[in-house]
Design a protein around this motif. Structure first.
Motif: not given
Length: 377
Positions: A215-216, A246-249, A350-358
């Motif tokens: 998934f993206s 950081a993505f948890h409510s 972390y790659y997920f956080c990098e992509l989320a920022t991008k």
């Protein structure tokens, strides 16, 4: 054994070693399934007698050497840990030392006898069983062995009859995401206590599997919203998506049941006896720090250049978005093994956080800059 070079800006006295709270024992380098996504990439063992297994004497020595360092738990994993020919003896050893046991298994080797054995004693192990779909075809396709679904359900039934409420671990991908609700209902009906939803680790076989079936970041966050907003209120069972902190409510954080990798307090021992950051040593030799045949756990824990480097960099010298995240002292970069595999550095973000920022998906409210602005504003 690989040596790390410390960046000039971190040339200070080595930080004191924290407690070694947990040993991750990778009992077998092989598995009785051929999972398409596995980040450890174990050998598929048609004949378990030909497998490589962590020596019992290494395990015994490691526990004795680690107890003065603060050892309180041991995780038995693999490959498939139940393949180990001395599995019961290993469990008894750990019990005798009054150390908490966690077991990660595909369940195929659990029968009534083994379930009852595991239920013995004052403190039962915490058992996680992999189940990757609510339908036989879905699970068996990912796991690579026909009939695995049926045998896994039978194992869960035996564990529940023996008094366990196991956790289900489900790795989500494009072909099973439509079965999340059905799997949750199944887990609750069987008597499980939680479902942990993992996303594909981009290590080992997971690299290619993610490219074809993953998934993206946006899709993962949408799945997380669905689980929290649509499913969590409908079921008593805990639903635990494995996403960065950081993505948890706030509501989920306040419940306090979020898992995390306590990378500063664990040490892995892989099946050949190597001491490693975790199971990543099977794929990344640079994250092997010693060997049980020649090294003492306490000496490695205090003096390994790799572990000293880890303590200097994490969490105070993260790079990128992880440096700016208000959760970095708790999250600890989510998965350092994944980060090192991808970048060759321990402190990259972390790659997920990098992509989320991008893509503008990282929550600004979880950054230090935003927090300072709110305070000063």
């Amino acid at each position: 054994m690989n040596e790390f070079k410390t960046p000039s800006e971190t040339k200070t006295e080595p930080p004191a070693a924290p407690p070694l709270n947990s040993l991750y024992l990778y009992l077998s380098s092989g598995c009785n399934l051929a999972c398409r996504h596995c980040w450890i990439s174990p050998e598929y063992l048609l004949n378990p007698d030909k497998g490589q297994y962590l020596k019992y004497e290494y395990i015994e020595s490691a526990i004795i050497q680690a107890k003065p360092l603060g050892l309180s738990s041991v995780k038995l994993t693999g490959g498939e840990p139940l393949l180990h020919p001395q599995f019961k003896k290993i469990v008894s050893l750990i019990r005798n030392h009054k150390i908490q046991i966690g077991i990660e298994t595909n369940g195929l080797l659990i029968d009534e006898s083994l379930a009852l054995f595991l239920a013995e004693g004052e403190q039962k192990p915490f058992i996680s069983v992999s189940l990757d779909g609510a339908k036989p075809g879905t699970h068996d396709h990912l796991r690579g062995v026909p009939g695995a679904f049926r045998r896994t359900l039978a194992a869960i039934e035996e564990l529940v009859k023996a008094g366990f409420h196991p956790q289900i671990i489900c790795t989500l991908h494009q072909d099973n995401s439509q079965e999340i609700a059905e799997l949750t209902q199944m887990a609750q009906d069987m008597g499980c206590n939680s479902v942990k939803f993992n996303f594909i680790q981009q290590i080992g076989r997971g690299v290619d599997f993610q490219a074809k079936n993953g998934f993206s970041v946006e899709e993962i966050l949408e799945i997380d919203r669905y689980i929290e907003q649509d499913l969590s209120s409908k079921y008593k069972i805990q639903l635990l998506p494995d996403i960065p902190h950081a993505f948890h409510s706030i509501r989920r954080i306040l419940k306090g049941n979020l898992g995390r990798c306590t990378v500063l307090n664990i040490l892995g021992i892989i099946a050949d006896g190597s001491l490693s950051l975790c199971g990543i040593g099977t794929n990344v030799p640079a994250l092997i720090f010693g060997h049980m045949k020649t090294d003492n756990v306490a000496k490695i824990w205090h003096d390994s250049s790799g572990l000293i480097e880890l303590r200097k960099l994490i969490p105070d010298h993260f790079e990128g978005i992880c440096a700016d995240c208000i959760h970095n002292h708790f999250c600890l970069g989510s998965c350092i093994a994944n980060t090192y595999y991808r970048t060759g550095k321990l402190n990259s973000s972390y790659y997920f956080c990098e992509l989320a920022t991008k893509y503008g998906l990282f929550p600004n409210s979880r950054t230090k800059f935003f927090s300072k602005e709110k305070i000063n504003g």
